[in-house]
Design a protein around this motif. Structure first.
Motif, mmCIF file in Angstrom:
data_model
loop_
_atom_site.group_PDB
_atom_site.id
_atom_site.type_symbol
_atom_site.label_atom_id
_atom_site.label_comp_id
_atom_site.label_asym_id
_atom_site.label_seq_id
_atom_site.Cartn_x
_atom_site.Cartn_y
_atom_site.Cartn_z
ATOM 1 N N UNK A 45 39.451 53.062 65.195
ATOM 2 C CA UNK A 45 40.127 54.354 65.179
ATOM 3 C C UNK A 45 40.842 54.646 66.491
ATOM 4 N N UNK A 46 40.507 53.916 67.539
ATOM 5 C CA UNK A 46 41.172 54.111 68.820
ATOM 6 C C UNK A 46 42.347 53.158 69.026
ATOM 7 N N UNK A 47 42.662 52.330 68.037
ATOM 8 C CA UNK A 47 43.821 51.453 68.128
ATOM 9 C C UNK A 47 43.509 50.014 68.456
ATOM 10 N N UNK A 48 42.244 49.652 68.607
ATOM 11 C CA UNK A 48 41.885 48.264 68.857
ATOM 12 C C UNK A 48 42.088 47.418 67.605
ATOM 13 N N UNK A 49 42.341 46.121 67.795
ATOM 14 C CA UNK A 49 42.617 45.231 66.671
ATOM 15 C C UNK A 49 41.770 43.977 66.741
ATOM 16 N N UNK A 50 41.409 43.475 65.573
ATOM 17 C CA UNK A 50 40.716 42.210 65.482
ATOM 18 C C UNK A 50 41.671 41.064 65.760
ATOM 19 N N UNK A 51 41.143 39.858 66.003
ATOM 20 C CA UNK A 51 41.994 38.707 66.330
ATOM 21 C C UNK A 51 43.027 38.384 65.254
ATOM 22 N N UNK A 52 42.637 38.431 63.991
ATOM 23 C CA UNK A 52 43.588 38.110 62.915
ATOM 24 C C UNK A 52 44.692 39.154 62.839
ATOM 25 N N UNK A 53 44.356 40.403 63.080
ATOM 26 C CA UNK A 53 45.348 41.475 63.066
ATOM 27 C C UNK A 53 46.340 41.303 64.212
ATOM 28 N N UNK A 54 45.836 40.955 65.393
ATOM 29 C CA UNK A 54 46.719 40.711 66.543
ATOM 30 C C UNK A 54 47.679 39.560 66.260
ATOM 31 N N UNK A 55 47.137 38.470 65.698
ATOM 32 C CA UNK A 55 47.971 37.307 65.376
ATOM 33 C C UNK A 55 49.048 37.657 64.356
ATOM 34 N N UNK A 56 48.662 38.412 63.326
ATOM 35 C CA UNK A 56 49.622 38.813 62.299
ATOM 36 C C UNK A 56 50.712 39.696 62.892
ATOM 37 N N UNK A 57 50.330 40.628 63.751
ATOM 38 C CA UNK A 57 51.298 41.535 64.356
ATOM 39 C C UNK A 57 52.264 40.777 65.265
ATOM 40 N N UNK A 58 51.749 39.794 66.011
ATOM 41 C CA UNK A 58 52.612 38.979 66.873
ATOM 42 C C UNK A 58 53.606 38.178 66.047
ATOM 43 N N UNK A 59 53.116 37.591 64.954
ATOM 44 C CA UNK A 59 53.995 36.790 64.088
ATOM 45 C C UNK A 59 55.059 37.668 63.434
ATOM 46 N N UNK A 60 54.650 38.841 62.979
ATOM 47 C CA UNK A 60 55.601 39.768 62.368
ATOM 48 C C UNK A 60 56.658 40.197 63.375
ATOM 49 N N UNK A 61 56.243 40.504 64.598
ATOM 50 C CA UNK A 61 57.192 40.911 65.634
ATOM 51 C C UNK A 61 58.155 39.773 65.972
ATOM 52 N N UNK A 62 57.625 38.552 66.002
ATOM 53 C CA UNK A 62 58.479 37.394 66.292
ATOM 54 C C UNK A 62 59.536 37.221 65.204
ATOM 55 N N UNK A 63 59.132 37.328 63.948
ATOM 56 C CA UNK A 63 60.070 37.173 62.832
ATOM 57 C C UNK A 63 61.137 38.266 62.849
#
Length: 132
Positions: A45-63
């Motif tokens: 709820x404070x905005x922290x992310x699990x490892x898979x979520x971080x990886x997905x967000x990085x890949x999405x941002x890259x694309x």
């Protein structure tokens, strides 16, 4: 009892446990029925992310950055900001309820309610709109 809670666990272990639980619950159905892939997005709820979520967000941002010809840093910053504000909005709605027709059941007015006096420091306070 604290021994059964997550109080003494490192946050990284909690993320991994929740990711594994989501995978057990949803992955097979997604792969079999919907013929898709599954990435468990675990967020706090404070905005922290699990490892898979971080990886997905990085890949999405890259694309997105490649497709639109924008800088990766700008895209990832925008995605993280939008995601965290959405989380914050959801938390506030869970705590205070949705805005709409006011309920007569509530004894306090909006101004008297403690939640509306909390400053989350998301928007800098400005006392005047006059130029400095």
């Amino acid at each position: 009892r604290f021994e059964c809670s997550n109080v003494f666990k490192p946050i990284a272990d909690i993320y991994k446990e929740h990711e594994a639980a989501k995978k057990r619950e949803y992955e097979e159905r997604v792969l079999e029925t919907e013929k898709g892939s599954f990435v468990p997005l675990v967020l706090t709820t404070s905005g922290g992310m699990g490892p898979a979520c971080k990886d997905m967000l990085k890949r999405l941002a890259q694309k997105i950055a490649e497709k639109r010809g924008e800088r990766y840093s700008d895209v990832i910053n925008h995605l993280r900001t939008r995601l965290r504000f959405s989380l914050l909005r959801g938390v506030l709605i869970a705590l205070t309820g949705e805005r709409g027709i006011p309920s007569n059941k509530c004894e306090k007015t909006r101004e008297e309610h403690d939640m509306y006096s909390i400053n989350f420091n998301l928007v800098p306070e400005q006392t005047s709109y006059e130029p400095r």
